[in-house]
Design an enzyme around this catalytic site. Structure first.
Site, PDB file in Angstrom:
ATOM      1  N   HIS A 111       2.824  -0.080   7.061  1.00  0.00           N
ATOM      2  CA  HIS A 111       3.101   0.624   5.811  1.00  0.00           C
ATOM      3  C   HIS A 111       3.527  -0.359   4.715  1.00  0.00           C
ATOM      4  CE1 HIS A 111       3.096   4.354   8.216  1.00  0.00           C
ATOM      5  NE2 HIS A 111       3.623   3.564   9.133  1.00  0.00           N
ATOM      6  N   ARG A 123      -1.034   8.130   9.854  1.00  0.00           N
ATOM      7  CA  ARG A 123      -1.819   7.415   8.854  1.00  0.00           C
ATOM      8  C   ARG A 123      -2.089   5.967   9.260  1.00  0.00           C
ATOM      9  NH1 ARG A 123       3.350   8.633   7.054  1.00  0.00           N
ATOM     10  NH2 ARG A 123       4.596   7.044   5.948  1.00  0.00           N
ATOM     11  N   GLU A 139       7.282   3.386   8.577  1.00  0.00           N
ATOM     12  CA  GLU A 139       7.754   3.198   7.202  1.00  0.00           C
ATOM     13  C   GLU A 139       9.243   3.507   7.082  1.00  0.00           C
ATOM     14  OE1 GLU A 139       7.921   1.750   4.481  1.00  0.00           O
ATOM     15  OE2 GLU A 139       6.137   2.464   3.400  1.00  0.00           O
ATOM     16  N   ARG A 160      -2.113  -2.558   5.445  1.00  0.00           N
ATOM     17  CA  ARG A 160      -1.536  -1.253   5.102  1.00  0.00           C
ATOM     18  C   ARG A 160      -2.565  -0.162   5.422  1.00  0.00           C
ATOM     19  NH1 ARG A 160       0.364   1.366  -0.727  1.00  0.00           N
ATOM     20  NH2 ARG A 160       1.567   3.061   0.204  1.00  0.00           N
ATOM     21  N   HIS A 161      -2.090   0.978   5.877  1.00  0.00           N
ATOM     22  CA  HIS A 161      -2.968   2.115   6.171  1.00  0.00           C
ATOM     23  C   HIS A 161      -3.747   2.549   4.932  1.00  0.00           C
ATOM     24  CE1 HIS A 161      -0.306   4.827   3.961  1.00  0.00           C
ATOM     25  NE2 HIS A 161       0.709   4.190   4.548  1.00  0.00           N
TER      26      HIS A 161
END
Length: 209
Positions: free
Chosen positions: A162, A70, A94, A14-15
């Site tokens: 995401h 992101r 996302e 995940r970012h």
């Protein structure tokens, strides 16, 4: 007896934390950048032995990322640490929250109290106005997963994406219904590792250095 001699290994990341994450706003399709804290989280992960050397010394051979800033910023930092450059996959974005984008849960509850009840009643099928349901998200990311895994038989690849996307993939691998996605914790800059034998094996989940 397993018919696989060397599994395909997938790292799901995940970012890092975004600029206004602590305000609790829904940012699905909204393109927000990493906060300084989020960049530091990803840099710590990039310097960790698990990322640089891989499980069992098998290095990452490709990094794929959502095109949202992101995730892309996070992927560039991680890929650079292993001498690679990430590849953009827009469908790893996302879940789109439609009219909920940029709003907090308190604001949604105030303005549309029936929406949250509808979501609780059908967690996988509920669609925010103008947005995607969890089922829609799953239908979008599953073919991408299949294509990426098929492109690296017996190799090791990374997917930087995401929380919603990674939860869908983990739920599928673990045989969980989509309605139970929120039972799978996904912190910022967290790493999960899946080894794809005849049956998938979750080696790490939500790990952070």
């Amino acid at each position: 007896m397993s018919t696989v001699t060397r599994p395909t290994s997938v790292l799901l990341i995940r970012h890092g934390e975004t600029v206004d994450a602590r305000l609790g706003r829904y940012h699905g399709a909204t393109d927000v950048p990493l906060a300084p804290a989020g960049r530091a989280q990803i840099e710590r992960l990039a310097m960790s032995p698990l990322w640089e050397q891989g499980l069992g010394g098998q290095p990452v051979e490709a990094v794929y990322a959502s095109a949202l800033t992101r995730a892309w910023e996070s992927a560039v930092i991680l890929a650079r640490a292993v001498g690679l450059y990430p590849r953009k996959v827009p469908d790893l974005a996302e879940r789109r929250f439609g009219n909920w984008e940029g709003r907090t849960l308190a604001e949604i509850t105030r303005d549309d109290p029936g929406a949250l009840a509808a979501w609780a009643h059908d967690p996988a099928g509920f669609r925010p106005p103008g947005g995607e349901s969890v089922a829609d998200l799953a239908a979008r990311v599953r073919p991408i997963w299949q294509d990426l895994v098929a492109a690296h038989p017996g190799g090791r690849l990374a997917i930087v994406s995401h929380g919603g996307v990674i939860r869908v993939l983990l739920a599928d691998l673990l045989g969980l219904p989509l309605a139970n996605l929120l039972r799978l914790r996904q912190d910022f800059a967290a790493l999960s590792v899946v080894e794809l034998w005849d049956e998938p094996v979750l080696e790490r989940m939500n790990w952070r250095p």
